[in-house]
Write an enzyme that holds these catalytic residues in place. Structure first.
Site, PDB file in Angstrom:
ATOM      1  N   SER A  99       0.819  -1.204   0.000  1.00 30.30           N
ATOM      2  CA  SER A  99       0.000   0.000   0.000  1.00 30.30           C
ATOM      3  C   SER A  99       0.857   1.260   0.000  1.00 30.30           C
ATOM      4  O   SER A  99       1.507   1.537  -1.000  1.00 30.30           O
ATOM      5  CB  SER A  99      -1.050   0.049   1.094  1.00 30.30           C
ATOM      6  N   HIS A 102       3.586  14.815   5.047  1.00 29.52           N
ATOM      7  CA  HIS A 102       3.549  16.236   4.689  1.00 29.52           C
ATOM      8  C   HIS A 102       4.093  16.989   5.890  1.00 29.52           C
ATOM      9  O   HIS A 102       3.623  16.772   7.011  1.00 29.52           O
ATOM     10  CB  HIS A 102       2.123  16.705   4.388  1.00 29.52           C
ATOM     11  N   CYS A 110      -2.016  -3.299   3.499  1.00 29.66           N
ATOM     12  CA  CYS A 110      -3.142  -4.215   3.356  1.00 29.66           C
ATOM     13  C   CYS A 110      -2.782  -5.589   3.926  1.00 29.66           C
ATOM     14  O   CYS A 110      -1.608  -5.907   4.132  1.00 29.66           O
ATOM     15  CB  CYS A 110      -3.582  -4.306   1.907  1.00 29.66           C
TER      16      CYS A 110
END
Length: 120
Positions: free
Chosen positions: A67, A72, A87
């Site tokens: 995944s 940020h 996942c």
């Protein structure tokens, strides 16, 4: 027919407060640390996208076969947002998601402001 319940995976979303501003402005150091985590947790990188902003903040998305990991940073607010999702296709990766997130919190020497866990 009795069907076994399936959970696609755990998605952790955290907002962290960070006093060491250099960790919020060095995308290359974050990438180097992340590469080590990928080896440690036996994750397979599919690709990476990096953008460094004029104020030295950065955004990075590491696409994994399992995944993704995304970050940020906002050095002007001494904060970052991080999301880690793996996942459960071949195995339950729940603990691995928690451990990876904890490793990042340690790396940033961060205080957790928000911590969400979403079972997909």
């Amino acid at each position: 027919m009795n069907q076994i319940p399936y959970s696609p995976g755990l998605h952790k979303l955290v907002t962290l407060e960070v006093a060491k501003l250099d960790t919020l402005t060095s995308s290359q150091d974050f990438i180097t640390f992340s590469e080590g985590l990928l080896l440690k947790y036996e994750l397979e990188k599919v690709g990476i996208s990096v953008h460094d902003f004029d104020n030295d903040s950065f955004t990075i998305a590491i696409c994994l076969k399992e995944s993704h990991i995304c970050i940020h940073t906002w050095p002007e607010f001494q904060q970052l947002t991080l999301d880690v999702y793996l996942c459960n296709y071949l195995q339950d990766n729940t603990q691995k998601v928690k451990d990876i997130t904890a490793d990042y919190i340690t790396y940033f020497e961060a205080v957790v402001l928000k911590d969400f866990e979403i079972n997909r």
